[in-house]
Structure formats: structure tokens, C-alpha cells
Design an enzyme around this catalytic site. Structure first.
Site, PDB file in Angstrom:
ATOM      1  N   PRO A 133       0.822  -1.219   0.000  1.00 55.07           N
ATOM      2  CA  PRO A 133       0.000   0.000   0.000  1.00 55.07           C
ATOM      3  C   PRO A 133       0.855   1.268   0.000  1.00 55.07           C
ATOM      4  O   PRO A 133       0.344   2.357  -0.263  1.00 55.07           O
ATOM      5  CB  PRO A 133      -0.830  -0.106   1.295  1.00 55.07           C
ATOM      6  CG  PRO A 133      -0.242  -1.209   2.084  1.00 55.07           C
ATOM      7  CD  PRO A 133       0.568  -2.069   1.175  1.00 55.07           C
ATOM      8  N   GLU A 144       3.288  -6.984   8.410  1.00 51.82           N
ATOM      9  CA  GLU A 144       3.526  -5.542   8.301  1.00 51.82           C
ATOM     10  C   GLU A 144       4.371  -5.184   7.085  1.00 51.82           C
ATOM     11  O   GLU A 144       4.775  -4.038   6.909  1.00 51.82           O
ATOM     12  CB  GLU A 144       4.215  -5.021   9.572  1.00 51.82           C
ATOM     13  CG  GLU A 144       3.299  -4.881  10.767  1.00 51.82           C
ATOM     14  CD  GLU A 144       2.114  -3.951  10.504  1.00 51.82           C
ATOM     15  OE1 GLU A 144       2.347  -2.779  10.187  1.00 51.82           O
ATOM     16  OE2 GLU A 144       0.965  -4.420  10.591  1.00 51.82           O
ATOM     17  N   ARG A 197      -4.211  -9.093 -20.242  1.00 47.71           N
ATOM     18  CA  ARG A 197      -5.208  -8.822 -21.297  1.00 47.71           C
ATOM     19  C   ARG A 197      -4.703  -7.859 -22.366  1.00 47.71           C
ATOM     20  O   ARG A 197      -5.278  -7.748 -23.436  1.00 47.71           O
ATOM     21  CB  ARG A 197      -6.543  -8.369 -20.696  1.00 47.71           C
ATOM     22  CG  ARG A 197      -6.494  -7.069 -19.973  1.00 47.71           C
ATOM     23  CD  ARG A 197      -7.797  -6.789 -19.241  1.00 47.71           C
ATOM     24  NE  ARG A 197      -8.904  -6.492 -20.132  1.00 47.71           N
ATOM     25  CZ  ARG A 197      -9.032  -5.375 -20.845  1.00 47.71           C
ATOM     26  NH1 ARG A 197      -8.103  -4.447 -20.785  1.00 47.71           N
ATOM     27  NH2 ARG A 197     -10.079  -5.182 -21.615  1.00 47.71           N
ATOM     28  N   ASP A 230     -10.897   0.273 -24.532  1.00 51.02           N
ATOM     29  CA  ASP A 230     -11.130   0.162 -23.094  1.00 51.02           C
ATOM     30  C   ASP A 230     -11.396   1.520 -22.477  1.00 51.02           C
ATOM     31  O   ASP A 230     -10.949   2.541 -22.999  1.00 51.02           O
ATOM     32  CB  ASP A 230      -9.860  -0.351 -22.391  1.00 51.02           C
ATOM     33  CG  ASP A 230      -9.739  -1.856 -22.455  1.00 51.02           C
ATOM     34  OD1 ASP A 230     -10.745  -2.522 -22.737  1.00 51.02           O
ATOM     35  OD2 ASP A 230      -8.625  -2.352 -22.202  1.00 51.02           O
TER      36      ASP A 230
END
Ligand code: ADE
Length: 234
Positions: free
Chosen positions: A107, A134, A172, A187
Site C-alpha cells: 500500500p 507488516e 489482457r 477500453d
């Protein structure tokens, strides 16, 4: 980069891309690599997965992979030794070692975008480290990792689902992977749509319980349909 690249496997040098995933839960990738469009790309030898269990490189008879952080604090960190050893055992499966990118899912990384997916699709090898607990010792990040990627500003229990998000969006885009399901040229977020989100889509019936498809889409007037679609990008 400080790890060796083993001899390539002659059987699969023609694949577009090899993914090596380092994880404590490699079973999580079984359905991902077996099913649907990704599964077909594997069968057609367009892509290849190497799933490495970090636990196999753990320390001692308990195969320890994590320990408490220096300076105190919550949680456990994935240790240097198992990860450095795991990376020494990463093998290259395509010809061009230079076209390899080593990614850590966290993150704390840069936010993932369609543009980043397109950039990663240019590599021959993606090596993806999935964190747990962590996260990992900073020395792993400093020495082994090219790039850190986050899939959004929220925290998951590990990097496995984020790794699948990144791989799916890259796969993809590879040549020949999308068959009759369509193309990625139109897209959402693509140049064709000025980076915007796609217009709405409808299929049969034209009237479902009084909910009607816009008349213009039934008109057969391609110029008008194109205009409506452009006006309805979001
Ligand atoms: N690991 C845990 N949460 C994550 C996130 N949002 N992105 C990437 N890796 C993660």
C-alpha cells in the site's frame, strides 16, 4: 541486480511474458492461472507462471520467515534471509533478461493505473513479491525491488490479490490474449476514449420490463451511434 538468472527453459522461449510470483500463499493463484482468459493464455503458451513459496526458503526447522521489528511496534516483518535466498532462486523463462521488472506489492507503492499496466506489458518477465504481515525488511526493498505498486489507498491482508490485479490487467494487453471477448483498444481509460470511462452498453432485449434501450442504438445510423457514444463517455 544481485541474483543470478538460471538457464532459460528452451520449451517456452516463445511466450510473451513470464510471471514469477513470490508468496507465502501460492495456492491463492491456482484458480487465477487455470480459469477464464488467463487460463487460456497459459494453455496457448502465451504466458507462463512460476509460483514460488517463500516458506521453502525459511530459516531453521520451523522455516521461519518473519520476525519482530527493531525499535518495537506492532506486527511482524518478513525477514531478509528467506527473501534474498528466494530471489537467488528466481529463474528466467524468456530470452531477454534485460526486459525484466521486479515489483513489490505494498500500500506504500505508487498507485496502479491503466497506463502503468501498458508500461509493464512491454516487459518479458515480471517478478512480483507479495508482502504479508507488516511488510518486508527495508533492505529487501532497497536491494531487490525495481518498483513498488499499490492498487489503491486501502490495506489488504497481503499482496496476493493486488498481484492478481496487476497481472490480470497486464495479461489482457498482451498480443492475442483477448480473443472474441474483444479488444483492449476501446477500453475505459484508453487513448481512444481520451482517457475517460466507457459509454453504457446494452444487449437484447430492446425492452426489458419497460426498461428501454436508447432509440439511437437501434437506429442503424453508425454516425449517430458513434456521436451518442462519445457524448456518453464518463
Ligand atoms: N498489500 C496490502 N494492501 C495493498 C494494496 N492496497 N496494494 C498493494 N499491495 C497491498
Amino acid at each position: 541486480m544481485c541474483f543470478n538468472c538460471a538457464i532459460m527453459n528452451a520449451d517456452i522461449v516463445n511466450i510473451c511474458m513470464n510471471f514469477t510470483v513470490l508468496s507465502l500463499f501460492p495456492e491463492m493463484f491456482e484458480s487465477f492461472q487455470r480459469d477464464s482468459i488467463v487460463g487460456r493464455a497459459v494453455k496457448e503458451e502465451k504466458i507462463n507462471f512460476e509460483l514460488m513459496n517463500i516458506r521453502d526458503f525459511g530459516i531453521g526447522k520451523h522455516r521461519q520467515v518473519d520476525d519482530t521489528p527493531y525499535g518495537g511496534g506492532e506486527g511482524m516483518l518478513m525477514m531478509c534471509e528467506p527473501l534474498f535466498t528466494a530471489f537467488e532462486n528466481v529463474e528466467c523463462k524468456t530470452k531477454n533478461v534485460n526486459k525484466r521488472r521486479i515489483i513489490y506489492m505494498t500500500p506504500q507503492g505508487e498507485s496502479f493505473t491503466q497506463q502503468k499496466a501498458a508500461e509493464l506489458a512491454e516487459y518479458d518477465e515480471l517478478v512480483i513479491l507479495c508482502g504479508r504481515y507488516e511488510g518486508v525488511d527495508q533492505r529487501v526493498r532497497d536491494e531487490l525491488i525495481d518498483e513498488e505498486i499499490s492498487i489503491g489507498d486501502y490495506v489488504l491482508t497481503g499482496g496476493e490479490i493486488p498481484a492478481m490485479v496487476v497481472m490480470d490487467s497486464v495479461i489482457r494487453l498482451l498480443p492475442g490474449v483477448l480473443g472474441k471477448e474483444g479488444s483492449h483498444v476501446n477500453d475505459s481509460f484508453s487513448e481512444a476514449f481520451d482517457g475517460k470511462r466507457e459509454h453504457p452498453h446494452y444487449t437484447k432485449p430492446a425492452d426489458f420490463n419497460g426498461m428501454k434501450v436508447p432509440d439511437v442504438l437501434l437506429s442503424g445510423n453508425h454516425a449517430e451511434i458513434e456521436k451518442w457514444r462519445r457524448e456518453n463517455l464518463r
